[in-house]
Write an enzyme that holds these catalytic residues in place. Structure first.
Site: not given
Ligand code: NAD
Length: 459
Positions: A229, A231, A274, A359, A365, A369, A400
């Site tokens: 789902r 990103i 993972v 933050n 987090y 990061k 998202t």
């Molecule tokens: P999301 O929660 O929608 O998706 C994250 C996915 O990672 C999920 O499908 C989840 O099941 C999977 N996941 C979590 N733990 C796991 C594990 N142990 N093994 C395998 N899969 C696992 O989040 P998103 O918003 O799509 O974010 C994706 C990435 O982008 C993340 O690393 C997040 O920190 C980073 N990010 C997002 C934003 C934002 O604004 N949405 C901003 C900065 C960074």
């Protein structure tokens, strides 16, 4: 996940209210669609005398089908301060080779080139400045080249109507490695990448320009973690569009959504946590047995467990560090040791602007990061020796499920506090990852590029 304010600001009444109150009026960003021209019009190209990139720039523009002009289309705009901005913009991009600026006095050449034409940059247009990394320039030239950062970051804040700027430092000798980066920055694929500094370095492995720039990953295998789902799903879509076979990985609880993504991109689904102790070994086995190796590894899986430090439970700290950092290091080491990452391979991390700016409520987090940035810096020389690269994206506010859950006031602040006055889309992060993954990006190693619309945070 819809930006209701943006919709309102573009409605008849909304437009009037927004204008009267001086509120932000975000321009809908142009995003890449296959088959569309690389740029919506001609690019004006200039150079400081003694620059070394003019031939490269012209060759790249030609190969990308972009018309290059060496003289402005129109006379300089003479409108006074406070008047409406020019509506008949004539340049889809301005590209300036500043590598010839060898002392601070010559920075005036930036002003001379840009001042008359900066207001002619079209909607969602591009400004690109090319320089020499200060550390490779030396002496007064290093000072002048470093100064380019302040110039480009300010231009980013002044540009209107969805236009963006980029600064590319090209190491002497790496001129042949700049095409994929220039193409990316000029295209609609970089819609939400604003005011970033990118380094294109020297490289031992040959830069392999793709036969087909529309499918640069044809024949490659890409593993995307957290792909069910948000990103991650978008990364799977874009890498598959670019020709890769995508192995989409997520935790078993996300099995249904994961299968849907894998089917959509005609890839394969792999249910795996993972952080499991045997995850690295299982990945080595899976990628070797099914695909004979992997070309692109995207560490996208990530979690948040927010609480201020004094109230944070140790499980929340441990879980975030385990998913967002430790598991990635373990997987990298296993794949490198077993030689599963093929020659010319790419490892791509997903950091965050929280890892740069910090933050409230996110010590765990932001630590993880920022650790991803450390991972990029530490592994870059190791991967260079293998003809591979490692880079990261640092997303800002991306629309998202994760950000939809943020309280309204904070969400609005996050969306508007950037030069484009809007949140990015998952596809913006995915396109940046696809640029790193491109075989033509062999000279792009050790970079952390923010996909944040020039967010005010940590700028
Ligand atoms: P999301 O929660 O929608 O998706 C994250 C996915 O990672 C999920 O499908 C989840 O099941 C999977 N996941 C979590 N733990 C796991 C594990 N142990 N093994 C395998 N899969 C696992 O989040 P998103 O918003 O799509 O974010 C994706 C990435 O982008 C993340 O690393 C997040 O920190 C980073 N990010 C997002 C934003 C934002 O604004 N949405 C901003 C900065 C960074």
């Amino acid at each position: 996940m819809t930006d209701r304010y943006q919709q309102f600001a573009r409605s008849g009444l909304g437009r009037q209210i927004v204008r009267r109150l001086g509120l932000p009026n975000p321009t809908p960003l142009r995003r890449y669609r296959p088959g569309e021209p690389a740029l919506g019009g001609p690019a004006l190209v200039g150079a400081a005398e003694g620059g070394r990139l003019a031939d490269t720039v012209h060759a790249v523009l030609k190969s990308a089908g972009i018309e290059a002009l060496t003289e402005p289309v129109t006379e300089p705009s003479t409108q006074a301060e406070g008047e409406r901005p020019a509506t008949s913009a004539k340049h889809a991009a301005l590209v300036f080779d500043a590598t010839g600026i060898d002392r601070p006095e010559r920075l005036r050449e930036l002003y001379d080139f840009f001042r008359p034409v900066i207001r002619t940059v079209g909607t969602c247009g591009r400004v690109v400045v090319l320089g020499t990394p200060p550390e490779s320039a030396g002496g007064r030239a290093a000072i002048a080249q470093r100064a380019l950062e302040g110039f480009t970051r300010s231009v980013g804040k002044e540009l209107k109507r969805g236009a963006t700027v980029g600064l590319v430092y090209v190491t002497p000798g790496a001129e042949a490695g700049v095409e994929s980066t220039l193409r990316f920055l000029l295209s609609a694929k970089s819609a939400y990448v604003d005011a970033q500094v990118i380094r294109v370095g020297t490289f031992d492995a040959p830069v392999v320009e793709p036969d087909d720039w529309a499918r640069p990953l044809a024949g490659k295998v890409a593993l995307v973690t957290g792909a069910s789902r948000g990103i991650g799903a978008s990364i799977a879509d874009v890498l598959a569009r670019d020709g890769a076979h995508v192995v989409a990985l997520d935790i078993p609880a996300q099995g249904d959504e994961l299968s849907a993504v894998a089917n959509r991109v005609r890839g394969t689904a792999l249910q795996l946590d993972v952080t499991a102790a045997d995850a690295p070994a299982r990945l080595v086995e899976h990628l070797t047995d099914r695909h004979g190796g992997v070309d692109v590894l995207v560490h996208n899986a990530g979690i948040t467990r927010d609480k201020t430090l004094g109230r944070m439970k140790e499980q929340a700290w441990d879980a975030v560090l385990a998913v967002n950092l430790a598991s990635q290091l373990a997987i990298n080491d296993a794949l490198l040791e077993a030689n599963v990452l093929r020659e010319g391979g790419r490892i791509i991390g997903v950091s965050s602007i929280a890892g740069i700016a910090g933050n409230v409520g996110q010590t765990n987090y932001a630590t993880s990061k920022a650790g991803v940035i450390g991972m990029v810096r530490t592994y870059a020389p190791v991967l260079a020796e293998r003809g591979a690269t490692i880079n990261a994206v640092a997303p800002g506010f991306i629309e998202t499920r994760m950000t939809a859950a943020v309280p309204l006031f904070l969400r609005e602040a996050g969306r508007r506090m950037n030069s484009l006055s809007q949140g990015g889309l998952p596809v913006d992060v995915a396109e940046t990852i696809a640029w790193y993954a491109n075989p033509g990006s062999a000279a792009v190693n050790g970079n952390v590029v923010r996909v944040c619309g020039q967010s005010l945070l940590g700028a």
